[in-house]
Design an enzyme around this catalytic site. Structure first.
Site, short mmCIF file in Angstrom:
data_model
loop_
_atom_site.label_atom_id
_atom_site.label_comp_id
_atom_site.label_asym_id
_atom_site.label_seq_id
_atom_site.Cartn_x
_atom_site.Cartn_y
_atom_site.Cartn_z
N HIS A 96 0.83 -1.21 0.00
CA HIS A 96 0.00 0.00 0.00
C HIS A 96 0.86 1.25 0.00
O HIS A 96 1.60 1.52 0.96
CB HIS A 96 -0.91 0.00 1.22
N ASP A 104 0.30 5.48 -1.08
CA ASP A 104 -0.71 6.48 -1.46
C ASP A 104 -0.16 7.59 -2.36
O ASP A 104 -0.74 8.69 -2.40
CB ASP A 104 -1.32 7.10 -0.20
N GLU A 106 -9.06 1.33 -2.52
CA GLU A 106 -9.17 1.36 -1.06
C GLU A 106 -10.55 1.88 -0.65
O GLU A 106 -10.77 3.08 -0.53
CB GLU A 106 -8.07 2.24 -0.46
N HIS A 111 -13.18 1.77 3.82
CA HIS A 111 -12.11 2.63 4.33
C HIS A 111 -12.49 2.94 5.77
O HIS A 111 -12.86 2.06 6.53
CB HIS A 111 -11.92 3.87 3.45
N HIS A 124 -8.71 -2.09 7.29
CA HIS A 124 -9.78 -1.10 7.52
C HIS A 124 -11.12 -1.71 7.91
O HIS A 124 -12.02 -0.97 8.32
CB HIS A 124 -9.99 -0.18 6.30
N HIS A 155 -2.34 -3.32 4.66
CA HIS A 155 -1.56 -2.48 5.58
C HIS A 155 -2.18 -2.48 6.97
O HIS A 155 -2.91 -1.58 7.34
CB HIS A 155 -1.37 -1.07 5.03
N ASP A 178 2.22 2.10 3.79
CA ASP A 178 1.31 3.26 3.80
C ASP A 178 2.04 4.57 3.60
O ASP A 178 1.62 5.61 4.10
CB ASP A 178 0.46 3.30 5.07
#
Length: 397
Positions: free
Chosen positions: A23, A25, A128, A155, A196, A217, A325
């Site tokens: 993961h 971003d 995500e 999420h 999540h 993650h 992350d």
């Protein structure tokens, strides 16, 4: 303790078995900072002043595979969420096209191996949050056709068919439509990502699903009781499922002290009109001012290794990976400051007597295997199961 000798061994290991990170971003960071303009932010140059990720640091970190998150905020809903997800996908494809000498689009486990053989970063995509499909299985299939190879079911907020770890329970895990989403993902070969999600959602997905799951993650809830982490009873199911839990580096997820400080930081951001997840330059100024009067607890690669030690004991080495992350958080552990930091984690684990064979599974082997296993399940399911045309209204009323 990490030594120069251990770091040398770590880099040698990563040259053969590079990291597949679950993961990152960067796409959302590029959306926010530059409107996806790869001329405005040149990722072939050093971008450490504004990003955790650039191409040279990926190489320095021994990264050979990256699931780029095509995340969109839950502030985007309905068709707006779908459009924003498509824009994220478009950026990842543009990124790969811009740097064909460094990156290779990967849709299969075989593509990942081919990228490694070429010395390129296998670039995969993960959506995500189930809000990205707007309760449409046809949209789910379209995302798969565009290259998305996992979807995190939620999420930070619930979706109509699944409960999030950080929202009030509403579905009791998965609704009937949520179960159908999992079955359709299995048929497609899209990995079901349970980061999540609430523990009940995790358990329901493991019960309903026929393919291995991932946690892209998440760390250990037994080591630090944070709702974003994985309970031991779920970790114990991974060997039978074949799934992989990818430990994350987010300080508040791995340390009680960091979590308490982050809660205070969220309050401070709110006072200044910022979202609690904001890490724009303006928001970071507020956080730096807070740090000056309320020092931030420091986590390290050893903090992450404590989680991995426990997760290996519970789930076994064949079911672990990493998902940093990066570019999705304001702060990172010391030594894992950015994507160049993975050798420090591997060196820490070498110092704890993890074998090189086990570390090669953690960094490369398990992630490639889980995608290949999902592909094999999908090939079998497609011989007996047609694309689902079920709707939320039909199944959940």
């Amino acid at each position: 303790m990490t030594t120069p000798e251990l770091l040398d061994r770590a880099r040698t290991l990563l040259a053969a078995a590079p990291v597949v990170d679950g993961h990152n971003d960067l796409p959302w960071a590029m959306r926010k900072q530059a409107g996806y303009d790869l001329d405005a932010i040149d990722l072939a140059a050093d971008q450490r002043s504004r990003l955790h990720t650039d191409l040279d640091r990926l190489r320095a970190g021994g990264v050979g595979g990256q699931f780029w998150s095509v995340y969109v905020s839950a502030d985007h809903a309905g068709d707006d969420a779908v459009s924003a997800t498509l824009e994220q996908i478009d950026f990842v494809r543009a990124l790969v096209d811009r740097f064909p000498d460094r990156l290779r689009l990967a849709l299969t486990a075989a593509d990942m191996e081919a990228a490694r053989a070429e010395g390129k970063v296998a670039s995969l995509m993960g959506a995500e949050g189930g809000h990205s499909i707007n309760c449409s299985l046809a949209t789910l299939r379209a995302l798969h056709q565009l290259g998305v190879r996992y979807m995190t079911l939620t999420h930070n907020s619930n979706v109509p068919w699944a409960d999030s770890a950080t929202d009030e329970p509403a579905a009791g895990g998965l609704t009937r439509f949520g179960e159908e989403v999992v079955r359709e993902m299995n048929r497609l070969g899209m990995l079901v990502d349970l980061s999540h999600t609430s523990p009940d959602t995790m358990r329901a997905a493991l019960r309903v699903g026929q393919a291995p799951v991932i946690f892209s993650h998440s760390s250990s809830r037994a080591v630090h009781d944070h709702p974003r982490n994985i309970p031991d009873d779920v970790l114990t199911q991974l060997p039978a499922n074949g799934g992989v839990a990818m430990v994350t580096f987010v300080p508040q997820f791995i340390s009680p002290e960091a979590r308490a400080w982050t809660d205070r930081a969220s309050e401070e951001l709110a006072k200044h009109g910022f979202h609690h997840l904001a890490h724009t330059p303006e928001a970071m100024k507020v956080l730096r001012e807070l740090e000056a009067r309320d020092p931030r607890p420091i986590t390290t690669a050893a903090t992450v290794a404590d989680h991995l030690d426990h997760m290996r004991e519970v789930a076994g080495i064949d079911h672990l990976g990493v998902g940093g992350d990066f570019d999705g958080v304001a702060f990172t552990p010391a030594g894992l400051d950015d994507v160049a930091g993975y050798p420090n984690l591997v060196a820490e684990l070498l110092g704890r007597n993890w074998s090189e064979a086990d570390l090669s599974k953690l960094t490369w082997g398990n992630a490639v295997r889980v995608l290949g296993d999902a592909e094999a399940v999908a090939a079998e399911l497609r011989t007996t199961r047609r694309p689902s045309i079920a709707t939320l209204a039909q199944l959940d009323g």
